[in-house]
Write a protein that holds these residues in place. Sequence first.
Motif, mmCIF file in Angstrom:
data_model
loop_
_atom_site.group_PDB
_atom_site.id
_atom_site.type_symbol
_atom_site.label_atom_id
_atom_site.label_comp_id
_atom_site.label_asym_id
_atom_site.label_seq_id
_atom_site.Cartn_x
_atom_site.Cartn_y
_atom_site.Cartn_z
ATOM 1 N N HIS A 13 14.369 -36.211 27.961
ATOM 2 C CA HIS A 13 13.210 -35.862 28.783
ATOM 3 C C HIS A 13 13.378 -36.370 30.208
ATOM 4 C CE1 HIS A 13 9.004 -34.958 29.674
ATOM 5 N NE2 HIS A 13 8.951 -36.143 30.273
ATOM 6 N N TRP A 14 13.757 -37.619 30.366
ATOM 7 C CA TRP A 14 13.885 -38.203 31.699
ATOM 8 C C TRP A 14 14.957 -37.487 32.514
ATOM 9 C CZ3 TRP A 14 13.624 -44.280 31.368
ATOM 10 C CH2 TRP A 14 12.425 -44.653 30.747
ATOM 11 N N THR A 15 16.061 -37.140 31.871
ATOM 12 C CA THR A 15 17.139 -36.466 32.593
ATOM 13 C C THR A 15 16.665 -35.140 33.169
ATOM 14 O OG1 THR A 15 18.811 -37.532 31.213
ATOM 15 C CG2 THR A 15 19.472 -35.541 32.381
ATOM 16 N N LYS A 16 15.883 -34.405 32.398
ATOM 17 C CA LYS A 16 15.412 -33.110 32.859
ATOM 18 C C LYS A 16 14.246 -33.220 33.839
ATOM 19 C CE LYS A 16 13.803 -28.592 31.378
ATOM 20 N NZ LYS A 16 13.588 -27.673 30.277
ATOM 21 N N TRP A 17 13.279 -34.080 33.536
ATOM 22 C CA TRP A 17 12.021 -34.079 34.271
ATOM 23 C C TRP A 17 11.855 -35.229 35.263
ATOM 24 C CZ3 TRP A 17 10.218 -29.528 34.047
ATOM 25 C CH2 TRP A 17 10.352 -28.767 32.880
ATOM 26 N N ALA A 76 11.136 -32.206 40.221
ATOM 27 C CA ALA A 76 11.831 -31.733 39.026
ATOM 28 C C ALA A 76 11.913 -30.215 39.080
ATOM 29 C CB ALA A 76 11.086 -32.171 37.770
ATOM 30 N N ARG A 77 12.960 -29.695 38.548
ATOM 31 C CA ARG A 77 13.185 -28.243 38.635
ATOM 32 C C ARG A 77 12.216 -27.478 37.722
ATOM 33 N NH1 ARG A 77 17.995 -30.861 38.976
ATOM 34 N NH2 ARG A 77 18.271 -30.880 36.742
ATOM 35 N N TRP A 81 5.692 -20.876 37.248
ATOM 36 C CA TRP A 81 4.742 -20.758 36.145
ATOM 37 C C TRP A 81 4.592 -22.098 35.416
ATOM 38 C CZ3 TRP A 81 5.952 -21.863 31.120
ATOM 39 C CH2 TRP A 81 7.306 -21.905 30.781
ATOM 40 N N GLU A 82 5.664 -22.898 35.363
ATOM 41 C CA GLU A 82 5.583 -24.207 34.719
ATOM 42 C C GLU A 82 4.717 -25.159 35.542
ATOM 43 O OE1 GLU A 82 9.733 -24.841 32.364
ATOM 44 O OE2 GLU A 82 9.886 -24.633 34.544
ATOM 45 N N ARG A 83 4.862 -25.122 36.857
ATOM 46 C CA ARG A 83 4.029 -25.962 37.722
ATOM 47 C C ARG A 83 2.552 -25.613 37.536
ATOM 48 N NH1 ARG A 83 7.203 -24.286 41.818
ATOM 49 N NH2 ARG A 83 9.156 -25.390 41.811
ATOM 50 N N LYS A 84 2.272 -24.307 37.493
ATOM 51 C CA LYS A 84 0.888 -23.852 37.344
ATOM 52 C C LYS A 84 0.324 -24.297 35.991
ATOM 53 C CE LYS A 84 -1.936 -19.674 37.407
ATOM 54 N NZ LYS A 84 -1.945 -18.217 37.538
ATOM 55 N N GLU A 85 1.097 -24.105 34.937
ATOM 56 C CA GLU A 85 0.644 -24.493 33.601
ATOM 57 C C GLU A 85 0.418 -25.998 33.517
ATOM 58 O OE1 GLU A 85 2.558 -24.602 29.196
ATOM 59 O OE2 GLU A 85 2.675 -22.684 30.237
ATOM 60 N N LEU A 86 1.327 -26.776 34.090
ATOM 61 C CA LEU A 86 1.189 -28.229 34.092
ATOM 62 C C LEU A 86 -0.085 -28.642 34.835
ATOM 63 C CD1 LEU A 86 2.330 -31.013 33.415
ATOM 64 C CD2 LEU A 86 3.597 -30.903 35.563
ATOM 65 N N ALA A 87 -0.335 -28.042 35.984
ATOM 66 C CA ALA A 87 -1.534 -28.363 36.752
ATOM 67 C C ALA A 87 -2.796 -28.036 35.952
ATOM 68 C CB ALA A 87 -1.529 -27.605 38.076
ATOM 69 N N GLN A 88 -2.795 -26.903 35.261
ATOM 70 C CA GLN A 88 -3.953 -26.525 34.450
ATOM 71 C C GLN A 88 -4.173 -27.524 33.314
ATOM 72 O OE1 GLN A 88 -2.791 -22.572 33.318
ATOM 73 N NE2 GLN A 88 -3.740 -21.622 35.122
#
Length: 95
Positions: A13-17, A76-77, A81-88
Amino acid sequence: MDRTTLAHQALTHWTKWLPRKVATLKESGTLSEAIQGAASQAQRAMTELIGQGYQEHEAAEVVLPQYVLLPPEPEARLAPWERKELAQKEVRFRA
């Protein structure tokens, strides 16, 4: 959940995020120590919750975000759509 599994989850997880955190820890030579520390703390916290009557999966749901599955760094890359979902999800979580 055993400490080896928790450490592997944290590293993956840390390596990716958390690329900045991982780079800093690698530079200082403390990545392994940080991963093992997070895994140990998570395992201790889960054991405590299980002792209080939580099921293992319930304890993992509470503990993993605190020690292992930390929130992504802004750089983090993430796809848009991932940024939006995370914010929601953050908004719903804080409500």
